[in-house]
Design a protein around this motif. Structure first.
Motif, PDB file in Angstrom:
ATOM      1  N   SER A  77     -45.230 -32.104 -29.988  1.00 49.70           N
ATOM      2  CA  SER A  77     -44.974 -33.223 -28.793  1.00 49.70           C
ATOM      3  C   SER A  77     -45.838 -32.870 -27.622  1.00 49.70           C
ATOM      4  O   SER A  77     -46.510 -34.086 -26.961  1.00 49.70           O
ATOM      5  N   ALA A  78     -46.106 -31.730 -27.103  1.00 52.92           N
ATOM      6  CA  ALA A  78     -46.773 -31.556 -25.708  1.00 52.92           C
ATOM      7  C   ALA A  78     -48.277 -31.736 -26.037  1.00 52.92           C
ATOM      8  O   ALA A  78     -48.746 -32.719 -25.147  1.00 52.92           O
ATOM      9  N   ARG A  79     -48.712 -31.532 -27.156  1.00 47.77           N
ATOM     10  CA  ARG A  79     -50.046 -31.932 -27.603  1.00 47.77           C
ATOM     11  C   ARG A  79     -50.294 -33.457 -27.511  1.00 47.77           C
ATOM     12  O   ARG A  79     -51.282 -34.016 -27.155  1.00 47.77           O
ATOM     13  N   VAL A  80     -49.066 -34.180 -28.350  1.00 43.40           N
ATOM     14  CA  VAL A  80     -49.243 -35.716 -28.322  1.00 43.40           C
ATOM     15  C   VAL A  80     -49.089 -36.295 -27.026  1.00 43.40           C
ATOM     16  O   VAL A  80     -50.169 -37.207 -26.644  1.00 43.40           O
ATOM     17  N   VAL A  81     -48.551 -35.735 -26.090  1.00 45.34           N
ATOM     18  CA  VAL A  81     -48.422 -36.145 -24.774  1.00 45.34           C
ATOM     19  C   VAL A  81     -49.535 -36.001 -23.789  1.00 45.34           C
ATOM     20  O   VAL A  81     -50.122 -36.919 -23.320  1.00 45.34           O
ATOM     21  N   ALA A  82     -50.138 -34.865 -24.090  1.00 41.98           N
ATOM     22  CA  ALA A  82     -51.183 -34.564 -23.695  1.00 41.98           C
ATOM     23  C   ALA A  82     -52.667 -35.630 -23.935  1.00 41.98           C
ATOM     24  O   ALA A  82     -53.436 -36.002 -23.175  1.00 41.98           O
ATOM     25  N   THR A  83     -52.685 -35.714 -25.396  1.00 41.89           N
ATOM     26  CA  THR A  83     -53.719 -36.529 -26.085  1.00 41.89           C
ATOM     27  C   THR A  83     -53.464 -38.155 -25.435  1.00 41.89           C
ATOM     28  O   THR A  83     -54.486 -38.697 -25.016  1.00 41.89           O
ATOM     29  N   SER A  84     -52.168 -38.540 -25.312  1.00 40.28           N
ATOM     30  CA  SER A  84     -51.935 -39.921 -24.930  1.00 40.28           C
ATOM     31  C   SER A  84     -52.376 -40.176 -23.411  1.00 40.28           C
ATOM     32  O   SER A  84     -52.920 -40.891 -22.941  1.00 40.28           O
ATOM     33  N   GLY A  85     -52.089 -39.035 -22.530  1.00 40.90           N
ATOM     34  CA  GLY A  85     -52.410 -39.027 -21.331  1.00 40.90           C
ATOM     35  C   GLY A  85     -54.036 -39.197 -21.129  1.00 40.90           C
ATOM     36  O   GLY A  85     -54.446 -39.863 -20.192  1.00 40.90           O
ATOM     37  N   GLN A  86     -54.759 -38.176 -21.807  1.00 39.10           N
ATOM     38  CA  GLN A  86     -56.053 -38.220 -21.720  1.00 39.10           C
ATOM     39  C   GLN A  86     -56.601 -39.721 -22.194  1.00 39.10           C
ATOM     40  O   GLN A  86     -57.505 -40.493 -21.676  1.00 39.10           O
ATOM     41  N   ALA A  87     -55.900 -40.260 -23.323  1.00 41.61           N
ATOM     42  CA  ALA A  87     -56.506 -41.697 -23.838  1.00 41.61           C
ATOM     43  C   ALA A  87     -56.182 -42.948 -22.713  1.00 41.61           C
ATOM     44  O   ALA A  87     -56.709 -43.722 -22.292  1.00 41.61           O
ATOM     45  N   ARG A  88     -55.031 -42.582 -22.238  1.00 49.52           N
ATOM     46  CA  ARG A  88     -54.700 -43.647 -20.907  1.00 49.52           C
ATOM     47  C   ARG A  88     -55.765 -43.457 -19.840  1.00 49.52           C
ATOM     48  O   ARG A  88     -56.041 -44.510 -19.100  1.00 49.52           O
TER      49      ARG A  88
END
Length: 822
Positions: A793-804
């Motif tokens: 989940s932390a990895r997904v959140v970090a990835t989504s933040g980078q994509a945003r």
């Protein structure tokens, strides 16, 4: 309250305001109350998830859970836990509501009464839109995109409403959308800092700046133009302007209420499934009447250019009593009181209950079932006839031709005369009726002339392969070809009788089915039928006439006032209602030799799909139970697999002797030592298994301790009563310590027996519940899965933040700002 939660609740309120156009579909406001409860639960679930700092996907799951709980509480299936916790039976109930809603959407028109299936569909849709709007407005901070799901709600009444949707609900929905945009803008300004005017004056966050004020004025003007433009441009709408003047003269049968009524399209259901080859049982009825007439289901009496339609029934609960017949019947009219018991199968899916004409008392029915005395039907806005069992008393009236011939015509100003003689003008029908009733001096002779016109002698035959419909064009085609089935015979006779100035309507129900012992009739889809009812004066009321050829209808019944016109002349019907001479025996099959033609009325399966045998349910329940057991067995299987894998690694390595040739050809043995890496891996595997065993049996694990300190603590605290286990845990600690820090790991130690002794000692000291959970739901496996899920989940959140962040770099505002700077 944080700004995020504030926007979340504004988004929920905006969703409810956007649903305002649904008021044009439903008769009452029940949908709004239920939708408000569900949306409030969704918004509360979202706020709690954000308070717990859940990621976006966690917020979505929380809102979906809240939506499910809200729907469970409002639309219970009877199997819930604590009235709001769903069970598999609850979801099966939701599936039935969804399936029923698809059928009810075809059966009802606007405005729709409070039907559970349609209310469930509306509340589910509004709740789902609330979830999407919250995600767009709060999770992604894109409130402008939230207008798309809101627009989806508004498109529903636009698609189904017969006229244009009223303007007021649209303005309310637009105001909610603008409120959401303004709230998001204010929140962004508050997070950015304080605002100042050009002169340096501090501006309150809610005070409109010149740019914001201009934007709000443009929004108001845009909404006003969107509402006013359809009124000014011809052809864009026909609702608002047309509603100012005189209405179309159409109503729903209720005083003071107009518009397009919700209705059950019995003809649509009847005409669509008459060619079914399989027979489906729908109703069982037991009566003490020797020769009963048809069992009535509904009435179709609203004649428009498009054909006959059903009016919205009105009435009061059957629990308050049913109207009794008059004290004295006219001469020539006999009235007998009978009792009947009805069992409706699950294949009859309608909000109407089959009853004989003129019921006077009903048992085993609650207040949700209403009785309409004008249509003589029992209906409900909340329940369905599927699986119902009930009893009722009814009065059967039989009429002599002389009594009907002596009955005077109804007054021209009576409601029945005005309502039940309305018809579109069809010159061919008017001309035919004028010829048929010429020289007839009373209503009964006129009706008999029209009734006898539909005979085999005049060329009429029964056939299922004809076009559906009951409009003027359909009736004209039927009168020209003289080929049709029960719907067209009944509708055509009712139309012609109305053209003669006599009230008439079409009744839909069941003919008499196969009769068993004890006066019980089994009614199937082949017994569903339509016939004509004509109203006579002098207190006689509605009298049935069945113009469909009797030999083509299973269970057909004829009477003294409406005999079988195709029967041999020497046969005369007995007084009262009897089986028509020449008609098929109720128990005879569709292929008996006395049929007039090859086509037979195959009936109808109302509210269901193609009739077929009911699928067995127990294999699905068994499969679900096995799947649930397999799901619960996954953690235990995972722990067993991991233990087996470590057991292979933790076997004690030993030195081996290898024979090699000597200098003189003599063989000699060379001892090969243990591989250090293998011994180190074995020690690590044994130690990991020991730590998982400690977690499974709820023994404290301190990751800061050295292996030797952990082993000594366990030997001192948990394994004091078992010397072998204490020795084994010290061996495991020494092996792990050597594997971590020493150049040469410990070799030749029996690690697996040591593990078994430690596990056995811990299991002996634990209670039964701890041992059961260690075997079925090992805490070590659950803990490892929870840790892995958190990391992912932390990895997904970090990835989504980078994509945003990358998406924001391509924002049109940044590009324009950069181009302006250059």
């Amino acid at each position: 309250m944080t700004p995020h939660r504030n926007i979340g609740f504004v988004a929920a309120a905006a969703t409810l305001l956007a649903a305002a156009p649904l008021s044009a579909i439903f008769e009452r406001w029940t949908w709004l109350i239920q939708a408000t409860i569900v949306v409030a639960v969704v918004a509360g679930s979202a706020a709690l998830s954000r308070l717990a700092r859940a990621p976006l996907w966690g917020q979505v799951l929380a809102m979906l859970a809240g939506l499910t709980l809200g729907l469970t509480w409002i639309f219970p299936g009877g199997t819930e836990l604590l009235a709001f916790i769903p069970t598999p039976g609850t979801f099966a109930h939701f599936g039935e509501l969804m399936q029923t809603s698809l059928e009810d959407m075809r059966s009802y028109g606007v405005k729709v009464p409070d039907v559970d299936s349609l209310l469930f569909l509306a509340v589910l849709g509004i709740g789902a839109v609330a979830v999407v709007v919250d995600v767009l407005s709060v999770g992604l901070r894109r409130p402008a995109l939230a207008g798309l799901p809101m627009l989806a709600i508004y498109s529903v009444p636009v698609a189904v409403y017969l006229d244009s949707v009223p303007a007021t609900p649209f303005v309310v929905g637009a105001a909610g959308y603008l409120w959401l945009l303004v709230t998001d803008n204010v929140d962004r300004v508050r997070r950015f800092g304080r605002r100042f005017t050009g002169e340096g004056r501090d501006v309150d966050v809610w005070e409109a700046s010149p740019l914001a004020a201009a934007g709000r004025r443009l929004a108001v003007v845009g909404v006003a133009v969107a509402v006013a433009l359809p009124l000014a441009v011809p052809g864009m709408t026909g609702g608002l302007m047309n509603n100012v003047g005189a209405g179309p003269g159409e109503g729903n049968g209720r005083p003071g209420q107009g518009g397009s009524p919700g209705r059950i399209d019995l003809f649509a259901a009847l005409s669509g499934q008459l060619n079914q080859s399989e027979e489906t049982e729908l109703v069982k009825v037991s009566t003490n009447e020797p020769s009963p007439f048809y069992l009535r289901l509904g009435v179709v009496d609203d004649l428009r250019p498009s054909g006959f339609q059903a009016r919205v029934p009105t009435g009061r609960p059957v629990t308050r009593g049913l109207p009794e017949p008059g004290e004295r019947a006219p001469r020539g009219v006999e009235q007998q009181r009978y009792r009947a018991t009805v069992e409706v199968s699950k294949n009859l899916n309608m909000p109407l209950l089959p009853v004989y004409s003129a019921p006077v008392k009903a048992d085993d029915l609650n207040g949700n079932w209403l009785y309409d005395p004008s249509q003589q039907i029992v209906f409900s806005n909340r329940e369905n006839a599927r699986g119902k069992s009930y009893s009722f008393e009814y009065v059967r009236s039989t009429f002599s031709p002389a009594a009907l011939r002596a009955a005077p015509s109804l007054p021209s100003d009576s409601q029945v005369m005005r309502q039940q003689t309305e018809r579109p003008s069809v010159p061919a029908v008017e001309e035919l009726v004028d010829g048929l009733v010429e020289g007839k001096s009373n209503d009964y002779d006129k009706v008999r002339a029209i009734y006898e016109y539909f005979s085999v002698e005049n060329g009429f035959t029964y056939s299922l392969s004809t076009r559906d419909g009951s409009s003027g064009e359909d009736i004209t085609d039927f009168l020209a070809t003289k080929v049709g089935y029960c719907q067209q015979y009944a509708a055509a006779m009712a139309w012609l009788v109305r053209a003669a100035g006599i009230p008439a309507r079409v009744a839909v129900g069941f003919t008499n089915g196969s009769k068993s012992d004890g006066g019980t009739y089994v009614l199937t889809n082949r017994n569903l039928h339509a016939w004509t009812e004509v109203n006579f004066g002098n207190g006689i009321g509605w009298v049935p006439f069945d113009a469909t050829p009797a030999a083509s209808v299973q269970g057909s019944v004829r009477s003294a006032w409406a005999p079988d016109t195709d029967a041999p002349e020497e046969v005369t019907p007995s007084p009262g209602s009897t089986v028509a001479p020449g008609a098929a025996d109720p128990s005879a099959g569709p292929n008996e030799a006395d049929r007039l033609d090859k086509d037979t009325d195959q009936g109808l399966a109302l509210g269901g799909t193609d009739p077929a045998e009911q699928n067995r349910v127990w294999p699905w329940w068994l499969a679900a139970a096995l799947a649930l057991l397999a799901l619960f067995a996954v953690p235990g299987l995972r722990r067993s697999t991991l233990r087996r894998r470590r057991r292979v690694r933790a076997r004690a390595p030993s030195a081996t002797a290898v024979a090699v040739p000597g200098q003189r050809g003599e063989a000699r043995e060379v001892v090969v030592g243990v591989d250090a890496e293998s011994a180190r891996a074995d020690a690590h595997a044994a130690w990991d298994e020991l730590l998982d065993t400690l977690v499974d049996f709820h023994v404290r694990v301190d990751r800061t301790e050295t292996p030797r300190a952990t082993a000594e603590r366990l030997a001192r605290e948990a394994l004091t009563e078992n010397g072998d286990a204490a020795t084994g845990v010290r061996l495991l600690g020494r092996a792990e310590e050597r594997a971590r820090y020493a150049r040469d790991p410990l070799a030749g130690a029996e690690l697996q027996p040591a593990l078994r002794s430690v596990r056995g000692a811990l299991a002996a000291g634990a209670d039964r519940r701890t041992r059961l959970l260690a075997a079925l739901l090992p805490p070590s496996v659950i803990q490892r899965w929870r840790t892995t899920l958190a990391e992912q989940s932390a990895r997904v959140v970090a990835t989504s933040g980078q994509a945003r962040t990358q998406m924001l770099r391509w924002s049109p505002r940044r590009l324009l700002a950069g181009r302006t700077a250059r």
